[in-house]
Design an enzyme around this catalytic site. Structure first.
Site, PDB file in Angstrom:
ATOM      1  N   THR A 173      14.910 -42.652-112.000  1.00 38.85           N
ATOM      2  CA  THR A 173      13.974 -41.545-111.939  1.00 38.85           C
ATOM      3  C   THR A 173      12.686 -41.867-112.692  1.00 38.85           C
ATOM      4  O   THR A 173      12.705 -42.706-113.588  1.00 38.85           O
ATOM      5  CB  THR A 173      14.706 -40.360-112.600  1.00 38.85           C
ATOM      6  OG1 THR A 173      15.805 -40.064-111.779  1.00 38.85           O
ATOM      7  CG2 THR A 173      13.853 -39.166-112.815  1.00 38.85           C
ATOM      8  N   ARG A 201      23.351 -32.471-102.873  1.00 36.43           N
ATOM      9  CA  ARG A 201      23.561 -32.538-104.333  1.00 36.43           C
ATOM     10  C   ARG A 201      22.226 -32.378-105.070  1.00 36.43           C
ATOM     11  O   ARG A 201      21.213 -32.941-104.685  1.00 36.43           O
ATOM     12  CB  ARG A 201      24.203 -33.875-104.685  1.00 36.43           C
ATOM     13  CG  ARG A 201      24.394 -34.106-106.201  1.00 36.43           C
ATOM     14  CD  ARG A 201      23.252 -34.894-106.799  1.00 36.43           C
ATOM     15  NE  ARG A 201      23.518 -35.301-108.173  1.00 36.43           N
ATOM     16  CZ  ARG A 201      22.630 -35.919-108.937  1.00 36.43           C
ATOM     17  NH1 ARG A 201      21.431 -36.208-108.464  1.00 36.43           N
ATOM     18  NH2 ARG A 201      22.924 -36.247-110.171  1.00 36.43           N
ATOM     19  N   GLY A 203      20.379 -32.744-108.816  1.00 32.62           N
ATOM     20  CA  GLY A 203      20.531 -33.278-110.171  1.00 32.62           C
ATOM     21  C   GLY A 203      19.735 -32.474-111.184  1.00 32.62           C
ATOM     22  O   GLY A 203      19.297 -31.345-110.916  1.00 32.62           O
TER      23      GLY A 203
HETATM   24  N1  ASP Z   1      18.766 -37.752-113.434  1.00 30.28           N
HETATM   25  C1  ASP Z   1      18.711 -38.206-112.076  1.00 30.28           C
HETATM   26  C2  ASP Z   1      19.720 -37.450-111.246  1.00 30.28           C
HETATM   27  O1  ASP Z   1      20.817 -37.235-111.712  1.00 30.28           O
HETATM   28  C3  ASP Z   1      18.980 -39.654-111.919  1.00 30.28           C
HETATM   29  C4  ASP Z   1      18.125 -40.553-112.761  1.00 30.28           C
HETATM   30  O2  ASP Z   1      17.670 -40.163-113.831  1.00 30.28           O
HETATM   31  O3  ASP Z   1      17.892 -41.678-112.340  1.00 30.28           O
HETATM   32  O4  ASP Z   1      19.436 -37.154-110.116  1.00 30.28           O
END
Ligand code: ASP
Length: 306
Positions: A173, A201, A203
């Protein structure tokens, strides 16, 4: 107030032993580019919100990161993206989740914040809103990245989900936090989520309070890590609350949340944080986190490992 900006490009099992010199250089360059994009806005007396968006757009346009171009594949082989942005000045916020084919999800989140009555839009409704506001769309091919495709192939058809940038657990991310010359704080986060995630989903990244939070009274935070655990820990808001109600410093609040509370429930990842005095913290409990900060034309730093 001297403006400052910090960014991240994801956390996870990022090991020097597995990185070539060229790849490392490419990451450093991309991080510096994003910092400069954001800092230019601050330097020209622009707002923290605009600086955060500018830095994130630069990272979304770079296929090295799991946001915008180069987003991971979900279980259906599609790129479903999430983003959010928040202004610490008036606690206004915008977020979108499960969008496809939007070139710059952070711009859509910002448009939701500035041009709608809402905070959070999902899927087709968010895409419709993007069309109405003339945001750029790109075909599926644009988001394709061979490395991410191979990551997905390894776990496709299983129930495993993976954070980007890791061998087993992968996050990637991107996010930015900034303080502008007026002392206003802002935070933003953008992601393709986790490889092989179930369709639908959501996040932590688009969730205000979990992956993103900004409040001029305390701090601005953008997270990266295993989203489910970050949601359950309400990470970004927790740090703000520890400062507001328990009078902890930014450093102590970050330490408690990232190295104690998250670790106790198995939450791997990290975050970037800036407080109202311009102090910056970049804590993570994984092996590495792509990160950097900038406080002046010649004051730029980027780091990858711990
Ligand atoms: N936090 C993000 C998610 O769970 C993933 C990430 O930080 O790369 O979608």
């Amino acid at each position: 107030m001297l403006p400052r900006i910090a960014i991240h490009g994801g956390a996870g099992t990022i090991l020097k032993s597995e990185m070539s010199a060229e790849k490392e250089e490419a990451y450093q360059w991309a991080l510096q580019q994003a910092l400069r994009r954001g800092f230019e806005v601050l330097h020209a007396k622009g707002s923290a919100v605009d600086a955060v968006a500018a830095a994130i757009i630069s990272l979304e346009d770079c296929p090295l990161f799991n946001a915008g171009k180069g987003s991971v594949f979900n279980a259906e082989g599609r790129h479903e993206m999430d983003a959010s942005i928040m202004s610490g000045e008036n606690l206004s916020a915008g977020a979108i989740t499960g969008v496809m084919n939007i070139k710059n999800p952070i711009l859509l989140a910002k448009t939701v914040m500035l041009k709608s009555e809402h905070v959070f839009l999902m899927g087709e409704g968010a895409e419709l809103f993007a069309r109405k506001n003339h945001l750029d769309f790109e075909p599926d091919d644009y988001f394709y990245d061979e490395f991410r495709y191979q990551q997905w192939q390894k776990i496709k058809g299983t129930d495993a989900i993976a954070l980007d940038h890791s061998r087993e657990k992968k996050f990637g991310t991107v996010g930015a936090v900034a303080i502008d010359s007026l002392g206003n704080l802002a935070a933003g986060t953008s992601t393709g989520g986790m490889t092989n995630k179930r369709y639908g989903r959501i996040g932590d990244s688009p969730m205000i309070g979990a992956g993103t939070y900004a409040n001029n009274a305390t701090c601005a935070i953008s997270c990266t890590g295993h989203g489910e655990l970050f949601i359950r820990s309400v990470v970004a808001y927790d740090i703000s609350c520890l400062m507001e109600y328990k009078r902890l410093s930014l450093k102590d609040a970050c330490e408690m949340v990232v190295h104690d509370k998250l670790v106790k429930i198995g939450g791997e990842g990290g975050l970037i944080a800036i407080d109202k005095e311009g102090n910056i913290e970049l804590p993570f409990n994984s092996e590495g986190m792509y990160r950097g900060w900038m406080g002046g034309i010649d004051d730029v730093k980027t780091e990858i490992y711990s």
